[in-house]
Write a protein that holds these residues in place. Structure first.
Motif, mmCIF file in Angstrom:
data_model
loop_
_atom_site.group_PDB
_atom_site.id
_atom_site.type_symbol
_atom_site.label_atom_id
_atom_site.label_comp_id
_atom_site.label_asym_id
_atom_site.label_seq_id
_atom_site.Cartn_x
_atom_site.Cartn_y
_atom_site.Cartn_z
ATOM 1 N N VAL A 370 0.393 -1.799 3.363
ATOM 2 C CA VAL A 370 -0.054 -2.221 2.041
ATOM 3 C C VAL A 370 0.258 -1.149 1.003
ATOM 4 O O VAL A 370 0.708 -1.444 -0.111
ATOM 5 N N ALA A 371 0.017 0.121 1.350
ATOM 6 C CA ALA A 371 0.303 1.225 0.429
ATOM 7 C C ALA A 371 1.791 1.296 0.102
ATOM 8 O O ALA A 371 2.182 1.503 -1.051
ATOM 9 N N ARG A 372 2.638 1.118 1.113
ATOM 10 C CA ARG A 372 4.091 1.131 0.887
ATOM 11 C C ARG A 372 4.514 -0.011 -0.029
ATOM 12 O O ARG A 372 5.262 0.191 -0.991
ATOM 13 N N ASP A 373 4.012 -1.218 0.238
ATOM 14 C CA ASP A 373 4.372 -2.371 -0.598
ATOM 15 C C ASP A 373 3.864 -2.192 -2.025
ATOM 16 O O ASP A 373 4.526 -2.579 -2.994
ATOM 17 N N ASN A 374 2.670 -1.616 -2.157
ATOM 18 C CA ASN A 374 2.120 -1.433 -3.500
ATOM 19 C C ASN A 374 2.928 -0.422 -4.302
ATOM 20 O O ASN A 374 3.112 -0.569 -5.514
ATOM 21 N N TYR A 375 3.402 0.608 -3.626
ATOM 22 C CA TYR A 375 4.266 1.588 -4.308
ATOM 23 C C TYR A 375 5.525 0.910 -4.827
ATOM 24 O O TYR A 375 5.930 1.110 -5.976
ATOM 25 N N LYS A 392 -1.433 -8.155 -8.793
ATOM 26 C CA LYS A 392 -1.222 -7.998 -7.354
ATOM 27 C C LYS A 392 -1.442 -6.554 -6.924
ATOM 28 O O LYS A 392 -2.046 -6.288 -5.883
ATOM 29 N N VAL A 393 -0.949 -5.615 -7.732
ATOM 30 C CA VAL A 393 -1.156 -4.197 -7.429
ATOM 31 C C VAL A 393 -2.652 -3.874 -7.406
ATOM 32 O O VAL A 393 -3.135 -3.171 -6.504
ATOM 33 N N ASP A 394 -3.382 -4.387 -8.380
ATOM 34 C CA ASP A 394 -4.824 -4.135 -8.436
ATOM 35 C C ASP A 394 -5.542 -4.751 -7.236
ATOM 36 O O ASP A 394 -6.477 -4.155 -6.679
ATOM 37 N N GLN A 395 -5.116 -5.954 -6.833
ATOM 38 C CA GLN A 395 -5.729 -6.598 -5.672
ATOM 39 C C GLN A 395 -5.483 -5.785 -4.403
ATOM 40 O O GLN A 395 -6.382 -5.596 -3.581
ATOM 41 N N ARG A 396 -4.242 -5.308 -4.243
ATOM 42 C CA ARG A 396 -3.942 -4.497 -3.065
ATOM 43 C C ARG A 396 -4.726 -3.195 -3.071
ATOM 44 O O ARG A 396 -5.182 -2.729 -2.020
ATOM 45 N N GLU A 397 -4.884 -2.603 -4.253
ATOM 46 C CA GLU A 397 -5.649 -1.360 -4.337
ATOM 47 C C GLU A 397 -7.101 -1.600 -3.921
ATOM 48 O O GLU A 397 -7.705 -0.769 -3.223
ATOM 49 N N ALA A 398 -7.660 -2.736 -4.343
ATOM 50 C CA ALA A 398 -9.027 -3.071 -3.928
ATOM 51 C C ALA A 398 -9.101 -3.249 -2.411
ATOM 52 O O ALA A 398 -10.070 -2.822 -1.768
ATOM 53 N N LEU A 399 -8.077 -3.868 -1.829
ATOM 54 C CA LEU A 399 -8.036 -4.039 -0.376
ATOM 55 C C LEU A 399 -7.956 -2.686 0.324
ATOM 56 O O LEU A 399 -8.620 -2.453 1.340
ATOM 57 N N LEU A 400 -7.129 -1.785 -0.211
ATOM 58 C CA LEU A 400 -7.006 -0.451 0.381
ATOM 59 C C LEU A 400 -8.337 0.289 0.352
ATOM 60 O O LEU A 400 -8.724 0.927 1.342
ATOM 61 N N ASP A 401 -9.024 0.213 -0.777
ATOM 62 C CA ASP A 401 -10.326 0.875 -0.876
ATOM 63 C C ASP A 401 -11.308 0.295 0.138
ATOM 64 O O ASP A 401 -12.068 1.028 0.784
ATOM 65 N N ARG A 402 -11.285 -1.026 0.267
ATOM 66 C CA ARG A 402 -12.193 -1.677 1.208
ATOM 67 C C ARG A 402 -11.883 -1.265 2.643
ATOM 68 O O ARG A 402 -12.782 -0.949 3.423
ATOM 69 N N LEU A 443 -2.221 6.418 -6.387
ATOM 70 C CA LEU A 443 -1.066 6.912 -7.147
ATOM 71 C C LEU A 443 -0.152 5.771 -7.573
ATOM 72 O O LEU A 443 0.423 5.808 -8.671
ATOM 73 N N ALA A 444 -0.030 4.742 -6.730
ATOM 74 C CA ALA A 444 0.762 3.574 -7.112
ATOM 75 C C ALA A 444 0.139 2.894 -8.324
ATOM 76 O O ALA A 444 0.848 2.469 -9.247
ATOM 77 N N GLN A 445 -1.182 2.828 -8.341
ATOM 78 C CA GLN A 445 -1.857 2.235 -9.493
ATOM 79 C C GLN A 445 -1.659 3.105 -10.738
ATOM 80 O O GLN A 445 -1.494 2.589 -11.852
ATOM 81 N N ASN A 446 -1.645 4.436 -10.565
ATOM 82 C CA ASN A 446 -1.363 5.330 -11.691
ATOM 83 C C ASN A 446 0.024 5.059 -12.264
ATOM 84 O O ASN A 446 0.222 5.045 -13.489
ATOM 85 N N ILE A 447 1.006 4.866 -11.379
ATOM 86 C CA ILE A 447 2.374 4.590 -11.830
ATOM 87 C C ILE A 447 2.406 3.289 -12.617
ATOM 88 O O ILE A 447 3.086 3.183 -13.645
ATOM 89 N N GLN A 448 1.662 2.297 -12.151
ATOM 90 C CA GLN A 448 1.621 1.038 -12.889
ATOM 91 C C GLN A 448 1.000 1.226 -14.270
ATOM 92 O O GLN A 448 1.450 0.640 -15.256
#
Length: 598
Positions: A370-375, A392-402, A443-448
């Protein structure tokens, strides 16, 4: 003009009342620190315990709205389940009635003596303000300052009530006429209470206004019953409107239960009153009783307490109704895989660390993917921002946190059962890995976010900067892909290949910005983007070195020294990998930059 001035005074008093409640509530929350949050987070599946906690917390912070918002936040964060929150919601409905009981001090006669005289609002308000200011200004302890805030808020609240009482005393004719209409129109009274609460966003404030009217010229029971029920409904509707914005389905269900409960409570009270009137139990004398401020507080408290106690056993029914009204969103394949992975973290496996660690590693493998795809998605936003991709990036980030929270708790819970050194090393490594992939998601979310700001500014990079940036994105993407593969396959060869590729990450943007090739805004954004890219590669490097240190005691405990020696050694394999990566990713970029400079 007198009417206008009286309305201004009434609104000014209301403003002071609301501000006093806010100051007092903030002081109470500051005094309790995280105790209220911890108490709510520890609530069990028993609705009765949640009810008591919800009532207590609301009494403390003087706002059912704040308790419900806090509860919704805890549900969204996973500290509470939706069904655990129902008891808290019902308790919050009762706890908010304490404010009206405090306000009834307005009924203390100014001519009273002794302690009662001191409790008169005209005396209590200035005393509370004086005590609060003294504690805030002259006492250095933080607890004293919090207590001072409570006292100041209490004083401002009562000053607002005094203003409202004085203002409504001059409105007795017009207000009295309107309230007489409410006595014979149940629906109008209900809608008036609901609308006023939705506008003011505080049921306590609306009840406080009613108490001010009652203190000035009295209110009949038959005229305020429907208004109070409307206030209760308006309280739930305002919370529903605020808390459902951007919320998860389970959070929306939580506030939906609040609305369902208040509808049922209003119907229950209405049915009981109608039956009582029809049976003669509630006679005309009681029905037309003139109420003062204390009487309004008592009616409000009873309308909050009795339905809550009677309806508490129906918590399961409310839950099922909310689940039907707010169904789960359909999961995509990625989310389904993650849900299955979370279910694999079975607490029954904790006593078998080997199996449990393997299950945790499997879920962290999902995190890595998930982290790779989000990047990749976030980096692509730099060359064409898309709002749907941002979601989608935000949704994946929420999944990663969970996943990170659940897996970390699961791995830590294994500690009492781990006796082998190998299991301890695996436990530490998995915690390191999940932290790495969770951080890469951040960091992927920061890039976005950088991509969004760049798109909003309208600035663009120079052609050479865009080419250089694309090269950096590619090499970091390859570093991340290599790291993920190394983790998934537990491949030490791939882990060794990460560092020479990471070392290739160099930039020439400062020289370009100095030459004025990029605009100032774009230049700052470029710096931010490169910094986030470098941090992604740093995370990958750290994890790869940690993988190597698991099986090599010469590296374990001296990772930084190992990297220093590797960068400055004549290690043929490392130098060859570095040369190949440099040729592949950056040699042509530097040739292009040299041509541009010439």
């Amino acid at each position: 003009m007198d009417l206008l001035y009286q309305l201004i005074a009434l609104l000014g008093g209301l403003a002071m009342f609301l501000y006093g409640m806010r100051v007092m509530g903030d002081g109470l929350k500051s005094c309790s620190g995280g105790a209220m949050r911890s108490a709510l987070a520890k609530v069990t599946a028993k609705p009765a315990l949640g009810f008591v906690l919800g009532m207590f917390v609301t009494c403390m912070i003087q706002s059912s709205h704040a308790t419900i918002v806090l509860t919704v936040g805890l549900v969204g964060a996973g500290f509470l389940t939706f069904r655990q929150s129902i008891g808290v919601i019902l308790g919050a409905n009762v706890g908010t009635a304490i404010t009206a009981q405090i306000i009834r001090l307005m009924d203390v006669e100014s001519g009273a003596t002794g302690l009662l005289y001191m409790l008169n609002a005209e005396n209590l308000a200035p005393l509370a303000l004086i005590a609060g200011i003294v504690m805030i200004m002259f006492v250095q302890k933080s607890t004293a300052k919090s207590a001072g805030s409570i006292a100041v808020g209490f004083g401002i609240l009562f000053m607002g009530l005094i203003y409202m009482r004085d203002a409504v005393s001059g409105l007795s004719g017009s207000v009295g006429g309107f309230l007489m209409k409410l006595e014979g129109n149940y629906i109008l009274g209900f809608l008036t209470g609901a609308a006023a609460t939705c506008v003011i966003q505080s049921s306590s404030a609306v009840i406080g206004i009613l108490q001010s009217f009652a203190s000035s010229f009295g209110l009949r029971l038959c005229g305020i019953v429907a208004v109070i029920l409307g206030v209760n409904m308006g309280d739930s509707l305002s919370a529903w409107l605020v808390c459902r914005i951007g919320a998860k389905p389970e959070q929306v269900r939580t506030v939906t239960v609040h609305v369902i409960y208040n509808i049922c409570a209003a119907l229950l009270v209405t049915a009981v009153l109608a039956a009582g009137r029809a049976a003669g139990v509630i006679g005309d004398g009681l029905w037309n009783t003139m109420l003062d401020s204390g009487g309004v507080a008592n009616v409000h408290g009873l309308f909050r307490l009795i339905p809550a106690v009677l309806l508490l056993p129906m918590s399961g029914v409310f839950a099922r109704a909310a689940e039907k009204l707010v169904p789960d969103k359909p999961l995509d394949s990625e989310e389904q895989d993650i849900e299955e992975g979370l279910r694999e973290l079975d607490s029954h496996l904790i006593s078998n660390p080997a199996v449990a660690l393997d299950q945790a590693a499997h879920l962290i493998g999902h995190m890595a993917s998930v982290a790779r795809d989000n990047y990749q998605t976030a980096a692509g936003q730099l060359f064409g921002y898309d709002g749907k991709k941002a979601e989608k990036v935000d949704q994946r980030e929420a999944l990663l946190d969970r996943m990170a929270d659940a897996t970390n708790q699961y791995i830590v819970s294994l500690s009492p059962y781990i006796t082998l050194a190998a299991h301890t090393r695996s436990q530490n490594f998995l915690i390191k890995a999940l932290t790495c992939f969770e951080r890469i998601g951040d960091l992927a979310q920061n890039i976005q976010h950088d991509a969004r700001r760049l798109a909003e500014s309208g600035e663009t990079f120079s052609p050479q900067a865009q080419t250089d940036l694309q090269g950096s994105i590619t090499v970091v993407g390859d570093i991340l892909a290599l790291t993920v593969d190394a983790f998934l396959k537990d491949d030490m060869g791939q882990a060794r290949a990460v560092e020479p590729l990471e070392e290739v990450m160099k930039g020439r943007h400062v020289a370009r910005m100095t030459a004025g090739t990029c605009g100032v805004t774009a230049g700052i954004q470029y710096q931010n983007i490169l910094q986030n890219l470098e941090r992604v590669s740093d995370q990958c490097s750290d994890l790869a070195i940690y993988m190597l240190s698991r099986d090599d005691t010469a590296i374990s405990g001296r990772e930084h020294r190992y990297l220093h020696e590797l960068h400055h050694s004549d290690n043929a394999a490392y130098r060859e990998m570095f040369r190949e990566n440099y040729e592949k990713y950056f040699r042509q970029l530097h040739l292009d930059a040299r041509t541009e400079d010439e």
